[in-house]
Write a protein that holds these residues in place. Sequence first.
Motif, PDB file in Angstrom:
ATOM      1  N   LEU A 172       0.811  -1.226   0.000  1.00  0.00           N
ATOM      2  CA  LEU A 172       0.000   0.000   0.000  1.00  0.00           C
ATOM      3  C   LEU A 172       0.841   1.271   0.000  1.00  0.00           C
ATOM      4  N   ILE A 173       1.969   1.248   0.669  1.00  0.00           N
ATOM      5  CA  ILE A 173       2.759   2.465   0.882  1.00  0.00           C
ATOM      6  C   ILE A 173       3.218   3.121  -0.419  1.00  0.00           C
ATOM      7  N   PRO A 174       3.773   2.379  -1.390  1.00  0.00           N
ATOM      8  CA  PRO A 174       4.193   3.069  -2.626  1.00  0.00           C
ATOM      9  C   PRO A 174       3.043   3.785  -3.336  1.00  0.00           C
ATOM     10  N   ASN A 175       1.848   3.217  -3.273  1.00  0.00           N
ATOM     11  CA  ASN A 175       0.685   3.872  -3.894  1.00  0.00           C
ATOM     12  C   ASN A 175       0.346   5.173  -3.179  1.00  0.00           C
ATOM     13  N   LEU A 176       0.430   5.161  -1.851  1.00  0.00           N
ATOM     14  CA  LEU A 176       0.189   6.388  -1.086  1.00  0.00           C
ATOM     15  C   LEU A 176       1.214   7.458  -1.454  1.00  0.00           C
ATOM     16  N   VAL A 177       2.466   7.056  -1.523  1.00  0.00           N
ATOM     17  CA  VAL A 177       3.537   8.002  -1.850  1.00  0.00           C
ATOM     18  C   VAL A 177       3.314   8.578  -3.249  1.00  0.00           C
ATOM     19  N   GLU A 178       2.932   7.731  -4.173  1.00  0.00           N
ATOM     20  CA  GLU A 178       2.710   8.183  -5.554  1.00  0.00           C
ATOM     21  C   GLU A 178       1.602   9.238  -5.619  1.00  0.00           C
ATOM     22  N   ILE A 179       0.527   9.011  -4.887  1.00  0.00           N
ATOM     23  CA  ILE A 179      -0.565   9.995  -4.859  1.00  0.00           C
ATOM     24  C   ILE A 179      -0.097  11.281  -4.188  1.00  0.00           C
ATOM     25  N   ALA A 180       0.640  11.130  -3.075  1.00  0.00           N
ATOM     26  CA  ALA A 180       1.097  12.309  -2.329  1.00  0.00           C
ATOM     27  C   ALA A 180       2.070  13.158  -3.141  1.00  0.00           C
ATOM     28  N   LYS A 181       2.842  12.531  -4.025  1.00  0.00           N
ATOM     29  CA  LYS A 181       3.823  13.274  -4.831  1.00  0.00           C
ATOM     30  C   LYS A 181       3.167  14.416  -5.604  1.00  0.00           C
ATOM     31  N   GLY A 182       1.981  14.192  -6.113  1.00  0.00           N
ATOM     32  CA  GLY A 182       1.290  15.217  -6.885  1.00  0.00           C
ATOM     33  C   GLY A 182       0.897  16.429  -6.060  1.00  0.00           C
ATOM     34  N   TYR A 183       0.744  16.254  -4.754  1.00  0.00           N
ATOM     35  CA  TYR A 183       0.284  17.334  -3.888  1.00  0.00           C
ATOM     36  C   TYR A 183       1.394  17.891  -2.996  1.00  0.00           C
ATOM     37  N   MET A 184       2.447  17.117  -2.827  1.00  0.00           N
ATOM     38  CA  MET A 184       3.498  17.493  -1.877  1.00  0.00           C
ATOM     39  C   MET A 184       4.837  17.634  -2.599  1.00  0.00           C
ATOM     40  N   LYS A 185       4.859  18.358  -3.685  1.00  0.00           N
ATOM     41  CA  LYS A 185       6.081  18.508  -4.487  1.00  0.00           C
ATOM     42  C   LYS A 185       7.226  19.100  -3.668  1.00  0.00           C
ATOM     43  N   HIS A 186       6.906  20.012  -2.761  1.00  0.00           N
ATOM     44  CA  HIS A 186       7.923  20.656  -1.941  1.00  0.00           C
ATOM     45  C   HIS A 186       8.416  19.755  -0.799  1.00  0.00           C
ATOM     46  N   GLU A 187       7.813  18.605  -0.626  1.00  0.00           N
ATOM     47  CA  GLU A 187       8.183  17.670   0.445  1.00  0.00           C
ATOM     48  C   GLU A 187       8.812  16.402  -0.120  1.00  0.00           C
ATOM     49  N   ARG A 188       9.565  16.543  -1.166  1.00  0.00           N
ATOM     50  CA  ARG A 188      10.173  15.392  -1.844  1.00  0.00           C
ATOM     51  C   ARG A 188      11.052  14.569  -0.893  1.00  0.00           C
ATOM     52  N   GLU A 189      11.800  15.234  -0.020  1.00  0.00           N
ATOM     53  CA  GLU A 189      12.678  14.523   0.924  1.00  0.00           C
ATOM     54  C   GLU A 189      11.872  13.601   1.843  1.00  0.00           C
ATOM     55  N   ALA A 190      10.732  14.068   2.319  1.00  0.00           N
ATOM     56  CA  ALA A 190       9.896  13.253   3.208  1.00  0.00           C
ATOM     57  C   ALA A 190       9.392  12.014   2.471  1.00  0.00           C
ATOM     58  N   LEU A 191       9.019  12.182   1.213  1.00  0.00           N
ATOM     59  CA  LEU A 191       8.517  11.055   0.430  1.00  0.00           C
ATOM     60  C   LEU A 191       9.633  10.073   0.089  1.00  0.00           C
ATOM     61  N   GLU A 192      10.817  10.598  -0.209  1.00  0.00           N
ATOM     62  CA  GLU A 192      11.964   9.720  -0.491  1.00  0.00           C
ATOM     63  C   GLU A 192      12.371   8.949   0.766  1.00  0.00           C
ATOM     64  N   ALA A 193      12.246   9.598   1.930  1.00  0.00           N
ATOM     65  CA  ALA A 193      12.578   8.930   3.197  1.00  0.00           C
ATOM     66  C   ALA A 193      11.652   7.738   3.436  1.00  0.00           C
ATOM     67  N   ILE A 194      10.397   7.873   3.025  1.00  0.00           N
ATOM     68  CA  ILE A 194       9.446   6.761   3.174  1.00  0.00           C
ATOM     69  C   ILE A 194       9.884   5.580   2.313  1.00  0.00           C
ATOM     70  N   ILE A 195      10.244   5.849   1.077  1.00  0.00           N
ATOM     71  CA  ILE A 195      10.653   4.766   0.169  1.00  0.00           C
ATOM     72  C   ILE A 195      11.932   4.098   0.673  1.00  0.00           C
ATOM     73  N   THR A 196      12.876   4.894   1.177  1.00  0.00           N
ATOM     74  CA  THR A 196      14.109   4.318   1.740  1.00  0.00           C
ATOM     75  C   THR A 196      13.781   3.442   2.946  1.00  0.00           C
TER      76      THR A 196
END
Length: 198
Positions: free
Chosen positions: A49-73
């Motif tokens: 489920l997590i990668p799908n959440l991150v993918e959706i969030a990317k469209g809305y949280m462009k300025h929070e790229r580090e937080a999203l990359e930290a989730i994937i790591t």
Amino acid sequence: MIAMIVLAVIFAILAFWVLGIQKRLLNSRRRIKYAFSQMDIQFKRRYELIPNLVEIAKGYMKHEREALEAIITALNEAVSANAMACIHPLVGIAILHLAATEDRLTVTLGRMFAIAETCPDLQANENMQRLSTALNDAENKLIFARQAYNDCVVQYNQSMEHFPGPAIANIFGFHAAELMQVTESDGGLVAQLAVASV
């Protein structure tokens, strides 16, 4: 002759007693492995489920790229640790490593949901709501699966604490199992997910 019979009977009783304790330890170890497999099901569901959440969030949280990359790591670390723990669910270091990576993943997810609360458009996204609800369900099931696993570990470890448990455990190569402990942030994520899915 009678002494030999008495000794044989005593030896047989001791042998059955020792084998009975060994069988209980084996059954307890099997229960731990089964409980881990149930926990593993929820981990894998969460990981999907997590990668799908991150993918959706990317469209809305462009300025929070580090937080999203930290989730994937953190997700990749948890997946790797879980794979190792699946192979060795009774090896303490594998369980401790899995618990640590799960804690990191939970913390990074918590940050993402805290940021998501400031994005009304993201919270209103139907796919985000659906995935948040599914992740919340997986988190709740994981809490119960983790508790069942820990209950099995406690029972197994306690059976080796009292005489003759330690001696028999040493003879047959049984070792104490490790609890799957997580930080308080786990319950906080469930609460955040519940809010996000409303």
